[in-house]
Design a protein around this motif. Sequence first.
Motif, PDB file in Angstrom:
ATOM      1  N   PHE A  56       1.009   7.490  -9.782  1.00 57.45           N
ATOM      2  CA  PHE A  56       0.185   7.604  -8.584  1.00 57.45           C
ATOM      3  C   PHE A  56      -0.191   6.214  -8.063  1.00 57.45           C
ATOM      4  O   PHE A  56      -0.232   5.993  -6.850  1.00 57.45           O
ATOM      5  N   ARG A  57      -0.488   5.277  -8.962  1.00 57.93           N
ATOM      6  CA  ARG A  57      -0.801   3.909  -8.528  1.00 57.93           C
ATOM      7  C   ARG A  57       0.376   3.296  -7.783  1.00 57.93           C
ATOM      8  O   ARG A  57       0.200   2.595  -6.777  1.00 57.93           O
ATOM      9  N   ALA A  58       1.579   3.538  -8.289  1.00 54.39           N
ATOM     10  CA  ALA A  58       2.766   2.975  -7.653  1.00 54.39           C
ATOM     11  C   ALA A  58       2.997   3.592  -6.275  1.00 54.39           C
ATOM     12  O   ALA A  58       3.375   2.898  -5.321  1.00 54.39           O
ATOM     13  N   LYS A  59       2.778   4.901  -6.143  1.00 55.07           N
ATOM     14  CA  LYS A  59       2.936   5.550  -4.842  1.00 55.07           C
ATOM     15  C   LYS A  59       1.878   5.049  -3.856  1.00 55.07           C
ATOM     16  O   LYS A  59       2.158   4.887  -2.665  1.00 55.07           O
ATOM     17  N   LEU A  60       0.668   4.799  -4.350  1.00 56.51           N
ATOM     18  CA  LEU A  60      -0.373   4.257  -3.479  1.00 56.51           C
ATOM     19  C   LEU A  60       0.010   2.859  -2.996  1.00 56.51           C
ATOM     20  O   LEU A  60      -0.196   2.523  -1.818  1.00 56.51           O
ATOM     21  N   ALA A  61       0.598   2.057  -3.878  1.00 47.64           N
ATOM     22  CA  ALA A  61       1.061   0.730  -3.478  1.00 47.64           C
ATOM     23  C   ALA A  61       2.142   0.843  -2.407  1.00 47.64           C
ATOM     24  O   ALA A  61       2.179   0.061  -1.442  1.00 47.64           O
ATOM     25  N   GLN A  62       3.042   1.813  -2.568  1.00 47.34           N
ATOM     26  CA  GLN A  62       4.068   2.056  -1.561  1.00 47.34           C
ATOM     27  C   GLN A  62       3.436   2.379  -0.213  1.00 47.34           C
ATOM     28  O   GLN A  62       3.821   1.820   0.830  1.00 47.34           O
ATOM     29  N   GLU A  63       2.457   3.272  -0.218  1.00 45.32           N
ATOM     30  CA  GLU A  63       1.798   3.661   1.024  1.00 45.32           C
ATOM     31  C   GLU A  63       1.137   2.466   1.704  1.00 45.32           C
ATOM     32  O   GLU A  63       1.205   2.301   2.931  1.00 45.32           O
ATOM     33  N   GLU A  64       0.492   1.615   0.919  1.00 50.07           N
ATOM     34  CA  GLU A  64      -0.203   0.457   1.491  1.00 50.07           C
ATOM     35  C   GLU A  64       0.776  -0.510   2.134  1.00 50.07           C
ATOM     36  O   GLU A  64       0.491  -1.095   3.194  1.00 50.07           O
TER      37      GLU A  64
END
Length: 248
Positions: A108-116
């Motif tokens: 989830f942290r990695a997907k959030l980084a992608q979104e940002e």
Amino acid sequence: MKVVVIGGTGLIGSKVVGTLQEQGHEAVAASPNTGVNALTGEGLAEVLQGAQVVVDVSNAPAWDDEAVMHFFRTCTGNLVKANAEAGVTHYVALSIVGTDRLPDNGYFRAKLAQEELIKASGIPYSIVHATQFFEFVNGIADAGTEGDTVRIAPVKFQPIASDDVAAAVTRTAVGTPLGGVVEIAGPDVFRFDELVREVLAAQDDPRTVVADPHARYYGSELRDDSLVPGPGAQLAATRFSDWFERQR
């Protein structure tokens, strides 16, 4: 319209490509299997020539925290650069409901980084947040298994069919960029442990499902609302019970 689908040979991507082609669009499946590698940048410039829309439904090959963060940051960085150079006017990405609620979950942290990275790119974008897929229920049970016991948190769970995810991603891709996030989920809310218990019983699986409030979901303890969308989510039509019967 030319639409390049990154991860276009996978579960969701292949469905998106097929639907777009049926609608008359030039949909291109881009993945290492087709000579396009977003992680290394190989083939990106060539496949994006003339593309108006890029859809990223790619997935990391390894899920340990460091590897998955490297994958999404690197792929997204390469895509942002290549999209800008190609003049792409709509950047669509598939992500997960709850990316900002589970900081202990490396994926989830990695997907959030992608979104940002996408939000900061300056390219018009849309992000689709989906709940967990029906197809993942057995894998979730396996991840929570210790011996003959499956420990699952007794929290709300609202999964969605992969066909409905693909349909939502396709609608988003051919629409006007949202400049934000849309949440999608299945029509029914379950208690997580109860659904897993019912599925395993229907499959004659002898494992015992235990409701454990401290059971970790891929590294994270869950709150009651961690895996369900907020108000205003788009609810798909396919019910889990109907889908499950078809699989059987």
